[in-house]
Design an enzyme around this catalytic site. Structure first.
Site, mmCIF file in Angstrom:
data_model
loop_
_atom_site.group_PDB
_atom_site.id
_atom_site.type_symbol
_atom_site.label_atom_id
_atom_site.label_comp_id
_atom_site.label_asym_id
_atom_site.label_seq_id
_atom_site.Cartn_x
_atom_site.Cartn_y
_atom_site.Cartn_z
ATOM 1 N N VAL A 181 0.844 -1.201 0.000
ATOM 2 C CA VAL A 181 0.000 0.000 0.000
ATOM 3 C C VAL A 181 0.876 1.247 0.000
ATOM 4 O O VAL A 181 0.651 2.186 -0.768
ATOM 5 C CB VAL A 181 -0.967 0.004 1.209
ATOM 6 C CG1 VAL A 181 -1.624 1.368 1.389
ATOM 7 C CG2 VAL A 181 -2.026 -1.083 1.047
ATOM 8 N N VAL A 223 2.443 1.986 -3.404
ATOM 9 C CA VAL A 223 1.502 2.556 -4.369
ATOM 10 C C VAL A 223 1.070 3.963 -3.958
ATOM 11 O O VAL A 223 0.975 4.858 -4.800
ATOM 12 C CB VAL A 223 0.277 1.626 -4.546
ATOM 13 C CG1 VAL A 223 -0.798 2.287 -5.386
ATOM 14 C CG2 VAL A 223 0.716 0.303 -5.178
ATOM 15 N N GLU A 224 0.828 4.179 -2.681
ATOM 16 C CA GLU A 224 0.343 5.481 -2.209
ATOM 17 C C GLU A 224 1.391 6.588 -2.322
ATOM 18 O O GLU A 224 1.074 7.686 -2.757
ATOM 19 C CB GLU A 224 -0.126 5.394 -0.747
ATOM 20 C CG GLU A 224 -1.423 4.672 -0.558
ATOM 21 C CD GLU A 224 -2.640 5.434 -1.053
ATOM 22 O OE1 GLU A 224 -2.547 6.661 -1.286
ATOM 23 O OE2 GLU A 224 -3.685 4.808 -1.204
ATOM 24 N N SER A 225 2.627 6.316 -1.877
ATOM 25 C CA SER A 225 3.611 7.402 -1.759
ATOM 26 C C SER A 225 5.023 7.043 -2.195
ATOM 27 O O SER A 225 5.893 7.912 -2.146
ATOM 28 C CB SER A 225 3.668 7.865 -0.304
ATOM 29 O OG SER A 225 4.248 6.835 0.498
ATOM 30 N N TYR A 278 -6.966 0.255 -8.460
ATOM 31 C CA TYR A 278 -6.053 0.495 -7.340
ATOM 32 C C TYR A 278 -5.679 -0.823 -6.661
ATOM 33 O O TYR A 278 -4.513 -1.068 -6.377
ATOM 34 C CB TYR A 278 -6.689 1.454 -6.331
ATOM 35 C CG TYR A 278 -5.888 1.623 -5.071
ATOM 36 C CD1 TYR A 278 -4.786 2.480 -5.042
ATOM 37 C CD2 TYR A 278 -6.209 0.941 -3.907
ATOM 38 C CE1 TYR A 278 -4.039 2.644 -3.888
ATOM 39 C CE2 TYR A 278 -5.470 1.094 -2.749
ATOM 40 C CZ TYR A 278 -4.390 1.944 -2.740
ATOM 41 O OH TYR A 278 -3.648 2.098 -1.599
#
Length: 192
Positions: free
Chosen positions: A100, A103-105, A179
């Site tokens: 996660v 993918v997020e940051s 996502y």
């Protein structure tokens, strides 16, 4: 630059609100009381590895995988220790949390989306006021992980452990699996 996923996270939060209306763009008018309490409880509890040997083996095996994102070995180990400790305490697979975050940051603890989501897990700042902790710093890695992992765990529970649905909720894209596929690809190709 990370993708602006903060708005998607805000929209995800709207899925479990009693009413779909928002007081403003930064804070929903109604917040899920169960998730609010989970965030409060998580921040109040501090835990450590239950099996230090197993955790150390995990840390060493993950360090090379994290090196493309965090060059400094000492910083890498610190991030991995926190992810492992906080994810394990919540009953979430640390490898899923790493996917996660990728993918997020892309592990940028200073990431801020156009919607205002902050830190490695892109947490919306309205949660700080909701749980009565307005001075929390979401750029702080441990604080961001506590919030983000708690929110992720809430969606995993809500979706009875179905990762794809939980990830779509986390991202605010429930009903779409784009996502979730990105996170699952990161998990499969790097963190598994």
């Amino acid at each position: 630059m990370p993708k602006p996923l903060g708005l998607a996270l805000l929209l995800t939060l709207a899925l479990f609100l009693p009413e779909p209306s928002f007081a403003d763009a930064a804070r929903p008018a109604h917040v899920d009381a169960e998730l609010r309490q989970l965030l409060l409880d998580t921040i109040a509890n501090s835990s450590s590895f239950t099996d230090k040997y197993e955790a150390e083996v995990w840390l060493v095996s993950m360090s090379d995988r994290l090196s493309p994102f965090i060059k400094d070995p000492s910083e890498r180990m610190g991030v991995l220790r926190q992810v492992h400790r906080l994810a394990t305490a919540q009953g979430v697979q640390p490898a899923l949390v790493l996917a996660v975050i990728e993918v997020e940051s892309r592990f940028d603890r200073y990431a801020v989306s156009v919607a205002g989501a902050q830190g490695v897990m892109q947490v919306m700042p309205f949660w700080k006021n909701e749980i009565g902790r307005p001075d929390d710093n979401l750029i702080d890695l441990e604080t961001n992980l506590q919030y983000g992992i708690t929110i992720l765990k809430h969606y995993l529970d809500k979706e009875n452990g179905r990762w794809a649905e939980a990830l779509a909720r986390y991202n605010g894209s429930y009903g779409s699996y784009r996502y979730a596929i990105k996170v699952m690809d990161a998990w499969e190709n790097r963190w598994k």
